[in-house]
Design a protein around this motif. Structure first.
Motif, PDB file in Angstrom:
ATOM      1  N   LEU A  10       0.857  -1.180   0.000  1.00  8.21           N
ATOM      2  CA  LEU A  10       0.000   0.000   0.000  1.00  8.21           C
ATOM      3  C   LEU A  10       0.902   1.242   0.000  1.00  8.21           C
ATOM      4  O   LEU A  10       2.043   1.173   0.464  1.00  8.21           O
ATOM      5  N   ASP A  29       2.522   4.778   1.203  1.00  7.95           N
ATOM      6  CA  ASP A  29       2.895   5.068   2.592  1.00  7.95           C
ATOM      7  C   ASP A  29       1.878   5.917   3.347  1.00  7.95           C
ATOM      8  O   ASP A  29       1.917   5.981   4.565  1.00  7.95           O
ATOM      9  N   TRP A  30       0.936   6.544   2.624  1.00  6.08           N
ATOM     10  CA  TRP A  30      -0.057   7.339   3.358  1.00  6.08           C
ATOM     11  C   TRP A  30      -1.211   6.494   3.893  1.00  6.08           C
ATOM     12  O   TRP A  30      -2.055   6.982   4.619  1.00  6.08           O
ATOM     13  N   ILE A  31      -1.244   5.216   3.536  1.00  8.11           N
ATOM     14  CA  ILE A  31      -2.243   4.336   4.180  1.00  8.11           C
ATOM     15  C   ILE A  31      -1.524   3.574   5.284  1.00  8.11           C
ATOM     16  O   ILE A  31      -0.650   2.747   5.021  1.00  8.11           O
TER      17      ILE A  31
END
Lengths: 1048, 192
Positions: B78, B80-82
């Protein structure tokens, strides 16, 4: 039926046919001009079908057969079994002309009609012989044959009693002759094909004929289908797929009855509605017509289904009722109780036949048909001369006569077979309690499965609690043992002391032992026991110890009983889960018809001849999986036809049979189904593939790749080997979607090809997506669940077994490279295979997208029953993760899908794109809390948990050192004063140990003096906090440590 | 208010409080009912917080709940902001670092201990939040503070055109729907 009314009906029929003629002629003109598409031919087919059906209804038997012949020709054209030659169009022209000519007559003429049929039969035979149409020749034989003539008589003139018996005898005869002429009896296939022929109502073609027709071309265990159009009722199509033997017949009957039941419910509900509303002759309102329409639809479907499964009596009865409903719906201006009564009698008979389709009811059917025909004729004559004012009287006129007919019929029948009928009635009224089927909506079943899953999870968490309980019980036992020992020591020690050490000083504290104390001074303590207060406390301590012991024993009993119950629950729930899963299982036969259709249509579109063979129709998979796998399979089939199969001329040049062959084979292998789709086409040209790959810059040097490595590129997005884009394929959209769909099902797909010989797709799909057992593993301190059925083997591989730079080892003659799960999951950047201490690593062998894969894990935490949940409303699909399961303590564990995961990591490896440090997911902060006060331990633990960090607790320094063996904290919270080993002692050991000396320590104490603080500093404590502390300060401190860890 | 004990959606709790306040001053409530509401004059409620280094007002209409941040379970493959997923009363909700997604200056959500669940139609996504400064109520007319220069042109679509001030601090208003229906946000698999 009166002669006049029959004449009148025939008049109407002629009129109807004449109305069709211009449309038919128009259609035939288009066929001749060569611009007729399938729709035009289908429409022509429909019109002739109508002519045929209606003719048989008004007893124009020969005319009906003439229409049948024409209808057959049209069907063969649709199926490309007959070419549109001038002879064919001429035949069609002649047919419509002759039919139209005959229908221009004032009244019927049997002789003219029979001559007409004879002439058409001759033309038909000539036509079929010319084109070598075997089915046509057989049909000719069927119609021209005197025996079949009898059958036709029965079908078309059912009013003659006794014909039902002759039908059965004749059928036997035909069956015998069919058996004699062919060694293979294929009852099921004839039925199947029967379903496939639209409009071939069973009154005209019977099973034996079809058997004869098909026996040569089909073998017993394989369902083959030549490329012919088979539109038809899908539900009924499913019904016929499974038949074949007696058991199959029973199953078929059960399924049919179940479907029948649904239609009968609609029919009788509508009848009840009508009966409530129609108490006298009323004019048709739109609602009434709608109700009648609903009943007509149900009767029609029932008729179709009955015909397809070969229950001719039922089909005939339904057909008669349908005729009546047709007339009422389309032509009648009013409806009265007499109509309903006729309908009700017919429905009763249909209901009886649906339960006992094999019983001989020819007489009753004949009577029913007679009654309906008579009623209709009378209704018709009444309505034609009817005026507004005379409706009531006409109703009265019709009613008694019709009812009388029906009543007489019923009475006659009752007399003739009173006993049997009684038995039938008894059976009809009772809903069998032990047999039969109930239809359940799939979503309801899913809901039950979901609830069952929740139950399993609830039970798992209860198991956890029971385990904890038994651990506490062990602790309690230890504590109780300790208590007993101390009490004993105290008692014996005190007694010795009291005897020799206390002397007389203790005497004033002596309590009375029954009487006064002063009176026994002459006794030595040995001679007389005297009890002090301490004495009594020791005594009660001893008693307490005994009590605790017995409570412990009682609790141990309860605990083991509880464990027994849980074990039983485990068994029962396992069985229930298994049964529920089985109810969702569907055989391949439910979807295989779609494959035939796909191949047929694609082949027709591309002008190729292809024969599809399906084996393993009885292989079962979850309904959901079939629904998900059907599209990919159809795509593969289309690909085979379009890319693989050569055009007939090329095939002939290559010495291959003109008709190509595609095979679908399914077989079950444990909890997986293997599906093979193979064709005998040209195979995949790897040269073209290499060129295309180079052109698309997908691979820099495709020449270096082996064929095996090359073929997976066919699944790349946007890649197609086809040069031109067509409706069928060539857009480069497809095989990538196929792969994605299959991977989402946790399945794999492989291609094998041989130049000039064909291509083979090998699919491996789990039979159900519901995972109920999983292995819980850890990688880089995180836990993951892996479906048990995905794991082939778990083994420990010694470093000495490993070879090569990428750590390969030999497993079942295969050279497997070990992949680190933590790297695959982006938890660390490079494999830590050699970092393991034990000289070996733990490896799971799983079935990945490209064969077996060896996955290194840190440890196996256990096996457990799980329920897979989706990833919420936002994350619809995460590569490599098929869902998540919730543990009893609320923790989430991702469920891994290796079919996808291996693929992702391979891509990463190829592009040498390792995750950036920011992509490496951070682990929660781990905190060891060392304090002898349980309240302090718990309150700090709660605070740590609130930050989503992980606390671990120790009661003193010794305990903390024990914990450090298995738990590596990021920070330690340490008290000073503790039993066994205090904080300072612990610190000095910690800082001396190389393994632990860098762990930050926060000393948390109520000692505020500089002396204590200085000692702590001296021992290397990083932070000194005094109790009571501020939550915020404490959290900030730990956050700081976390930052520090991250910066490192 | 103790957020841990709060099972009701935040909007409901606040409207209940409003109802209680209205009952306490019946005159004012009656007066309000006589005035025909104008859209721009209807006050909207916001939760005031900080995302990255940006003070942000989250409209309560777009929030499903606020509560303590449970342990986040990270998932592979995923962007990196999830950050991963959390279990909120047996419901799985994904957690997004909004500062990273919007590429806002500041240090991301490192000391977050609260969870704000954003909702648009059926979709729910959570943001870890370090601090909640309080709530505020503003009409549309009062949201007229120009956006801070930190919000560059391409990020403007995620915010309401105007912000507002509370205690001399400027807040930008997050457009929850824009975030949750943003193409880049939804096609997270492409971001890899």
């Amino acid at each position: 039926m009166g002669e006049s009314s029959r004449t009148e009906l025939i008049g109407f029929y002629f009129e109807e046919v004449r109305a069709y003629v211009p449309e038919i002629q128009d259609g035939i003109t288009r066929v001749k001009a060569g611009d007729a598409d399938t729709e035009v031919i289908r429409e022509l087919f429909r019109l002739f079908h109508n002519i045929k059906g209606a003719a048989s209804q008004v007893y124009l038997r020969c005319l009906s057969e003439v229409a049948l012949l024409t209808e057959f020709v049209l069907e063969q054209i649709m199926d490309k079994e007959l070419a549109v030659t001038p002879a064919v169009t001429c035949f069609l022209d002649d047919s419509v002309e002759k039919i139209s000519e005959y229908c221009s007559r004032e009244e019927k003429d049997d002789r003219v009609e029979s001559d007409l049929l004879e002439a058409r039969l001759a033309d038909f035979l000539e036509l079929c012989t010319q084109q070598g149409n075997v089915a046509g020749i057989a049909l000719h034989k069927e119609i021209a044959h005197p025996l079949e003539g009898n059958l036709m008589d029965f079908a078309n003139t059912p009013a003659q009693s006794g014909d039902g018996v002759s039908l059965i005898e004749d059928e036997d005869a035909v069956n015998k002759s069919a058996e004699a002429s062919s060694s293979t009896d294929l009852n099921d296939m004839s039925l199947d094909d029967f379903a496939a022929l639209p409009g071939m109502d069973n009154e005209i073609i019977d099973e034996s004929f079809l058997d004869e027709l098909l026996a040569d071309s089909f073998s017993q265990n394989e369902i083959e289908e030549s490329l012919q159009e088979t539109p038809g009722d899908d539900s009924a199509a499913e019904i016929v797929a499974d038949t074949g033997d007696e058991e199959g017949d029973e199953v078929l009957f059960e399924i049919f009855r179940e479907e029948c039941e649904d239609h009968l419910v609609v029919i009788s509900r509508t009848l009840n509605n009508l009966e409530e509303r129609i108490v006298t002759l009323v004019e048709f309102s739109p609602e009434l017509r709608e109700d009648l329409g609903a009943m007509r639809r149900a009767v029609h479907t029932l008729k179709g289904a009955a015909a397809m499964v070969g229950y001719s009596q039922l089909a005939t009865s339904a057909h008669s009722l349908e005729d009546m409903l047709d007339w009422l719906h389309d032509h009648a201006g009013h409806i009265g109780p007499a109509d309903l009564q006729v309908m009700a009698s017919a429905i009763d008979l249909i209901e009886h036949l649906s339960r006992q389709p094999h019983s001989d009811n020819a007489v009753r059917i004949g009577e029913m048909e007679k009654a309906i025909a008579g009623h209709l004729a009378e209704r018709h004559s009444a309505s034609s001369g009817e005026t507004e004012g005379s409706r009531e009287s006409s109703e009265q006129e019709i009613q008694p006569e019709t009812i009388a007919t029906m009543a007489t019929a019923s009475e006659a029948h009752a007399e003739s077979d009173d006993l049997e009928d009684g038995a039938i009635l008894a059976e009809e009224t009772v809903l069998s309690p032990s047999s039969g089927n109930i239809r359940v909506k799939v979503e309801n079943l899913d809901e039950i499965i979901r609830i069952e899953g929740e139950l399993v999870v609830a039970r798992s968490s209860m198991e956890g609690i029971v385990n904890e309980l038994s651990l506490s019980m062990d602790e309690l036992q230890a504590a109780q043992e300790k208590l007993r020992r101390i009490a004993q020591e105290l008692e014996s020690g005190f007694e010795v002391q009291s005897l020799y050490g206390f002397g007389t000083e203790t005497l004033p504290e002596q309590t009375r032992s029954g009487r006064g104390s002063t009176g026994f001074n002459e006794f030595d303590p040995i001679e007389l026991d005297r009890y002090s207060k301490l004495n009594l406390i020791i005594r009660s301590l001893n008693e307490l110890s005994v009590d605790v012991n017995s409570i412990h024993a009682g609790m141990t009993g309860l605990s083991s009983e509880l464990q027994g119950h849980i074990a039983r629950q485990q068994l029962v729930m396992g069985a229930m889960q298994d049964k529920l899963m089985r109810t969702r299982m569907t055989p391949m036969s439910a979807v295989s018809r779609a494959f035939f259709r796909t191949v047929r249509n694609t082949a027709a579109q591309l002008g190729k001849n292809v024969r599809l063979t399906v084996t393993g129709d009885d292989v079962f998979m979850d309904r959901f999986i079939w629904s998900k796998i059907t599209d990919p399979l159809m795509h593969i089939l289309r690909n085979c036809v379009d890319h693989g199969i050569e055009v007939p001329t090329v095939r002939l040049e290559k010495g291959k049979p003109e008709t190509a062959s595609i095979r679908i084979e399914a077989r079950q292998l444990g909890s997986f189904v293997e599906l093979f789709v193979s064709d005998d086409g040209a195979g995949i040209d790897t040269g073209v593939l290499r060129r295309k790959l180079a052109a698309a810059k997908l691979v820099s040097n495709p020449e270096t790749l082996s064929d095996e490595d090359l073929l997976p590129y066919l699944f790349q997005t946007g890649f197609s080997t086809k040069d031109e884009v067509s409706q069928v394929s060539g857009r480069g959209v497809g095989l990538d979607v196929v792969l994605k769909n299959i991977q989402e099902l946790r399945g794999t797909v492989r291609i094998k090809t041989q130049a000039g010989q064909g291509t083979r797709f090998e699919l491996r799909i789990p039979i159900t997506l519901s995972i109920n057992k999983a292995i819980l593993v850890s990688a880089a301190d995180r836990q993951y669940a892996i479906p048990l059925q995905d794991v082939v083997e778990v083994r420990r591989v010694a470093f000495s077994e490993l070879t090569g730079e990428d750590a390969r080892f030999n497993w079942r003659q295969e050279d497997l490279a070990i992949k680190d799960l933590a790297v695959m999951l982006q938890l660390r950047q490079s494999a830590a295979i050699m970092a393991a201490k034990s000289g070996s690593c733990l490896v799971l062998i799983v079935q990945g997208s490209k064969g077996y894969e060896a996955i290194m894990i840190d440890e196996i935490k256990g096996q457990m029953e799980i329920v897979v949940k989706d990833l919420g409303t936002y994350l619809t699909h995460v590569k490599g993760v098929s869902g998540v399961t919730i543990l009893g303590d609320g923790n989430l564990i991702p469920v891994l899908n290796f079919s996808e995961l291996g693929d992702v990591s391979r891509t990463l490896h190829k592009e040498e794109k390792l995750p950036s440090p920011s992509q490496v997911q951070e682990l929660p902060l781990q905190v060891l809390i060392v304090d002898d006060s349980i309240s302090v331990r718990q309150s700090i633990a709660r605070l740590v948990k609130h930050q989503s960090w992980r606390p671990e607790m120790a009661v003193d320094g010794v305990n903390a050192l024990e914990k450090l063996e298995t738990f590596r904290p990021d920070a330690i919270i340490l008290d000073i004063e503790m039993p066994r080993m205090n904080g300072y002692e612990f610190m000095s050991i910690l800082r001396k140990n190389e393994k632990y000396h860098s762990i930050p320590v926060i000393m948390l104490t109520s000692r505020t003096s500089d002396k204590h603080r200085a000692k702590a500093d001296e021992l290397g404590v990083d932070f000194y906090l005094t109790k009571p502390f501020q939550d915020d300060t404490f959290v900030q401190l730990l956050s700081g440590i976390r930052q520090y860890r991250r910066s490192r | 208010m103790n957020y841990q004990e709060m099972d009701k959606p935040l909007g409901q709790v606040i409207s209940e409080i409003d109802a209680l306040l209205a009952a306490a001053s019946p005159g004012a409530a009656r007066l309000q009912s006589y005035v025909a509401p104008v859209e721009s004059a209807i006050p909207h409620r916001f939760v005031l917080t900080e995302v990255g280094s940006l003070r942000m007002a989250l409209p309560i209409d777009g929030l499903a709940e606020v509560g303590p941040l449970p342990a986040i379970t990270p998932l592979p493959n995923l962007p990196d902001w999830i950050l991963g997923i959390v279990n909120v009363r047996s419901e799985i909700i994904s957690v997004v670092d909004l500062a990273k997604f919007l590429d806002l200056p500041g240090k991301g959500e490192q000391s977050a201990d609260q969870l704000v669940v954003l909702q648009h139609r059926e979709m729910r996504t959570a943001l870890p939040i370090g601090r909640i400064y309080g709530t505020a109520s503003r009409c549309q007319d009062e949201q007229n503070l120009p956006l801070s220069p930190e919000i560059t042109k391409e990020k403007r679509e995620f915010f309401a055109p105007g912000g507002f001030q509370v205690d001399d601090r400027a807040y930008v208003v997050l457009d929850v729907q824009q975030v949750l229906t943003n193409r880049r946000f939804l096609e997270y698999n492409q971001a890899l």
